[in-house]
Design a protein around this motif. Structure first.
Motif, PDB file in Angstrom:
ATOM      1  N   LEU A  14      -2.881  12.209  16.630  1.00 37.89           N
ATOM      2  CA  LEU A  14      -1.381  13.427  16.435  1.00 37.89           C
ATOM      3  C   LEU A  14      -2.111  14.730  15.129  1.00 37.89           C
ATOM      4  O   LEU A  14      -2.094  15.147  15.146  1.00 37.89           O
ATOM      5  N   ALA A  15      -2.465  13.886  13.915  1.00 38.76           N
ATOM      6  CA  ALA A  15      -3.141  14.949  13.110  1.00 38.76           C
ATOM      7  C   ALA A  15      -4.018  15.792  13.076  1.00 38.76           C
ATOM      8  O   ALA A  15      -4.138  16.717  13.129  1.00 38.76           O
ATOM      9  N   VAL A  16      -5.068  14.674  13.702  1.00 38.53           N
ATOM     10  CA  VAL A  16      -6.424  15.235  13.990  1.00 38.53           C
ATOM     11  C   VAL A  16      -6.159  16.412  15.406  1.00 38.53           C
ATOM     12  O   VAL A  16      -7.292  17.246  15.113  1.00 38.53           O
ATOM     13  N   ALA A  56     -11.726  10.101   5.091  1.00 39.16           N
ATOM     14  CA  ALA A  56     -10.452  10.193   4.654  1.00 39.16           C
ATOM     15  C   ALA A  56      -9.479   9.708   5.880  1.00 39.16           C
ATOM     16  O   ALA A  56      -8.003   9.027   5.755  1.00 39.16           O
ATOM     17  N   LEU A  57      -9.572   9.841   6.932  1.00 41.44           N
ATOM     18  CA  LEU A  57      -9.207   9.324   8.156  1.00 41.44           C
ATOM     19  C   LEU A  57      -8.867   8.240   8.992  1.00 41.44           C
ATOM     20  O   LEU A  57      -7.549   7.437   8.028  1.00 41.44           O
ATOM     21  N   LEU A  63      -3.409   3.071   4.636  1.00 45.84           N
ATOM     22  CA  LEU A  63      -2.356   2.819   4.061  1.00 45.84           C
ATOM     23  C   LEU A  63      -0.887   2.739   4.342  1.00 45.84           C
ATOM     24  O   LEU A  63      -0.246   2.327   4.571  1.00 45.84           O
ATOM     25  N   GLN A  64      -1.177   3.570   5.198  1.00 51.09           N
ATOM     26  CA  GLN A  64      -0.338   3.687   6.808  1.00 51.09           C
ATOM     27  C   GLN A  64       0.334   2.682   6.722  1.00 51.09           C
ATOM     28  O   GLN A  64       1.576   2.209   7.284  1.00 51.09           O
ATOM     29  N   ASP A  65      -0.740   1.787   7.410  1.00 54.77           N
ATOM     30  CA  ASP A  65      -0.859   0.440   7.444  1.00 54.77           C
ATOM     31  C   ASP A  65       0.230  -0.828   6.555  1.00 54.77           C
ATOM     32  O   ASP A  65       1.127  -1.707   6.977  1.00 54.77           O
ATOM     33  N   SER A  66       0.160  -0.135   5.734  1.00 57.63           N
ATOM     34  CA  SER A  66       0.085  -1.296   4.619  1.00 57.63           C
ATOM     35  C   SER A  66       1.645  -0.614   4.109  1.00 57.63           C
ATOM     36  O   SER A  66       1.954   0.353   3.822  1.00 57.63           O
ATOM     37  N   PRO A  67       2.702  -1.186   3.542  1.00 54.37           N
ATOM     38  CA  PRO A  67       3.798  -0.649   3.019  1.00 54.37           C
ATOM     39  C   PRO A  67       3.259  -0.069   1.549  1.00 54.37           C
ATOM     40  O   PRO A  67       2.906  -0.766   0.507  1.00 54.37           O
ATOM     41  N   GLY A  68       4.603   1.172   1.535  1.00 53.98           N
ATOM     42  CA  GLY A  68       4.210   1.440   0.142  1.00 53.98           C
ATOM     43  C   GLY A  68       5.150   0.573  -1.172  1.00 53.98           C
ATOM     44  O   GLY A  68       6.107  -0.048  -0.374  1.00 53.98           O
ATOM     45  N   GLU A  69       5.197   1.129  -1.961  1.00 57.20           N
ATOM     46  CA  GLU A  69       5.551   0.877  -3.188  1.00 57.20           C
ATOM     47  C   GLU A  69       6.697   1.943  -4.496  1.00 57.20           C
ATOM     48  O   GLU A  69       5.193   2.736  -4.518  1.00 57.20           O
ATOM     49  N   LYS A  70       7.312   1.298  -4.830  1.00 52.84           N
ATOM     50  CA  LYS A  70       7.913   2.391  -6.187  1.00 52.84           C
ATOM     51  C   LYS A  70       8.021   1.713  -7.044  1.00 52.84           C
ATOM     52  O   LYS A  70       8.940   0.765  -7.455  1.00 52.84           O
ATOM     53  N   LEU A  96      -4.682  15.760   7.032  1.00 52.69           N
ATOM     54  CA  LEU A  96      -4.621  14.730   7.848  1.00 52.69           C
ATOM     55  C   LEU A  96      -3.473  13.886   7.910  1.00 52.69           C
ATOM     56  O   LEU A  96      -3.480  12.860   8.199  1.00 52.69           O
ATOM     57  N   ALA A  97      -2.976  13.983   6.546  1.00 51.06           N
ATOM     58  CA  ALA A  97      -1.831  12.540   6.616  1.00 51.06           C
ATOM     59  C   ALA A  97      -1.157  12.841   7.674  1.00 51.06           C
ATOM     60  O   ALA A  97      -0.393  13.637   7.695  1.00 51.06           O
ATOM     61  N   PRO A  98      -0.710  11.979   8.183  1.00 49.02           N
ATOM     62  CA  PRO A  98       0.441  11.794   9.420  1.00 49.02           C
ATOM     63  C   PRO A  98       2.359  11.800   8.420  1.00 49.02           C
ATOM     64  O   PRO A  98       1.692  11.278   7.459  1.00 49.02           O
TER      65      PRO A  98
END
Length: 423
Positions: A14-16, A56-57, A63-70, A96-98
């Motif tokens: 979608l971003a593409v 980049a894509l 990164l989207q597939d792996s959970p983020g951390e805080k 390009l980041a969704p």
């Protein structure tokens, strides 16, 4: 082939689509699946081939597939040679980041500006950092970020990184990274130092070499115009008037030449600006923005503009001074004819630079017919070759011929002695 066949997620696709990417380029077709597979990649691709999106894509998707951390932990590090490329790459990745519940934080880090705002920006961490090596090490030493959790390292424009003297900094950075990581290595050329660094970094990489086939080459008309060195500025003004080019990027050999020629054009009523590595970052940003917005018709630049600067629909690049090497010639003319557009690359060739231009032609397997513009026909002739078969250095300026460049002080003395007419 379409982007949907490369394994990209619906969010990335979608971003593409939103940003007008119609079909993947050859380097994207080869690199995206390999990067999604998690392996190392060694890619040789010419300038303007779409390599930024090629890494980049898939990295954004990983990164989207792996959970983020805080707080966020830095997981993707992109090393680039110049400030402009750092800004440009970071902006491309942001576009390009969704969108998601936790949008990725992408930081651009580079020297030439105060370190404090960048330290503030890194509070709370970052998911992706695009950085020049020196500023990255400065921030690490200030405890502003850690690279101990990086899972993917990208070296973009690897040949330029080494050519600019970043070998020691890269070595220090590699020592701070985790041993287990994905390495992505992109370079337009592969001199011995680049081969050695790739062998040190990469483990069984997927090798990608995009041949310089005619269908892959940008649509650039290459021209060579014979002119005496002392009449180049007059000829440049004539060409600007006759062709009515909206924007022209003019390459010169030195900072002094960039400022001197831009000043001459400005006094002749032409909106021109200089661009070189000794400008502050704010000044560089301002003059580039003015050129991109067509507030300037001519940008007179050193080779700091030959890589990493993407100027949409730039019609003409002109080599006022020839580049020192055939590789630099490729990167200079690659500023035009981008994204499927056509462009013109003109080189001014004088009697004392004819042999050097022939060498550039030989290295690139091209042949440019020598043109002469009525009223600007050259008078000087090439000096006879010496015993080694090379012409001896001429007394006048030799532009960017490797090994024959005069110092700034020498040029200033010669200009003062001549009175330097404002032609």
């Amino acid at each position: 082939m379409s982007f949907s066949s490369l394994g990209l997620s619906p969010a990335i696709l979608l971003a593409v689509a939103e940003h007008g990417y119609a079909a993947p380029t050859p380097v994207q077709v080869a690199a995206i699946p390999a990067i999604l597979g998690g392996g190392d990649v060694l890619a040789a691709a010419q300038t303007g081939s779409g390599k930024t999106a090629a890494f980049a894509l898939p990295l954004l998707q990983l990164l989207q597939d792996s959970p983020g951390e805080k707080p966020r932990r830095l997981r993707v590090l992109v090393l680039v040679p110049t400030r402009e490329l750092a800004q440009q790459t970071a902006e491309a990745m942001r576009l390009l980041a969704p969108a998601g519940q936790q949008a990725l934080k992408i930081a651009a880090l580079f020297g030439g500006v105060s370190i404090n705002p960048q330290m503030m920006d890194l509070r709370g961490g970052a998911d992706i950092v695009v950085a020049t090596p020196g500023r990255l090490l400065d921030l690490i030493e200030h405890n502003a970020l850690s690279i101990a959790a990086v899972s993917s390292l990208v070296l973009d424009e690897a040949d330029r990184l080494l050519d600019m003297g970043f070998a020691d900094e890269i070595g220090r950075i590699l020592a701070l990274l985790p041993r287990r990581r994905q390495n992505l290595f992109f370079s337009a050329t592969f001199p011995p130092a680049v081969h050695a660094l790739a062998a040190r970094m990469l483990h069984q990489p997927v090798r990608i070499a995009i041949p310089a086939l005619e269908q892959n080459q940008p649509d650039i008309e290459q021209r060579a115009i014979m002119v005496d060195a002392g009449r180049r500025t007059q000829l440049l003004r004539h060409l600007l008037k006759e062709n009515k080019w909206g924007r022209v990027l003019v390459f010169v050999a030195t900072k002094y030449a960039a400022e001197h020629i831009a000043d001459k054009l400005h006094r002749a009523g032409i909106k021109a600006g200089a661009f070189h590595g000794e400008f502050s970052q704010g000044a560089r940003d301002e003059v580039l923005a003015d050129f991109k917005a067509s507030k300037l018709q001519v940008l007179v630049a050193t080779d700091v503009a030959a890589r990493g600067i993407d100027i949409a629909q730039l019609p003409v690049v002109l080599n006022y001074d020839l580049p020192r090497s055939a590789v630099d010639y490729t990167h200079r003319i690659g500023r035009t004819g981008r994204a499927g557009k056509s462009g013109i690359a003109i080189s001014f060739v004088s009697a004392d630079t004819e042999a050097h231009f022939r060498l550039i032609e030989k290295r690139h397997q091209l042949k440019c017919e020598r043109e002469q513009i009525p009223g600007f026909e050259p008078v000087a002739t090439a000096a006879p070759a010496n015993a080694a078969g090379a012409a001896p250095p001429a007394d006048n300026s030799n532009g960017g011929v490797k090994g024959k460049r005069k110092s700034k002080k020498d040029k200033l003395r010669e200009a003062a002695a001549r009175g330097e007419p404002d032609n």
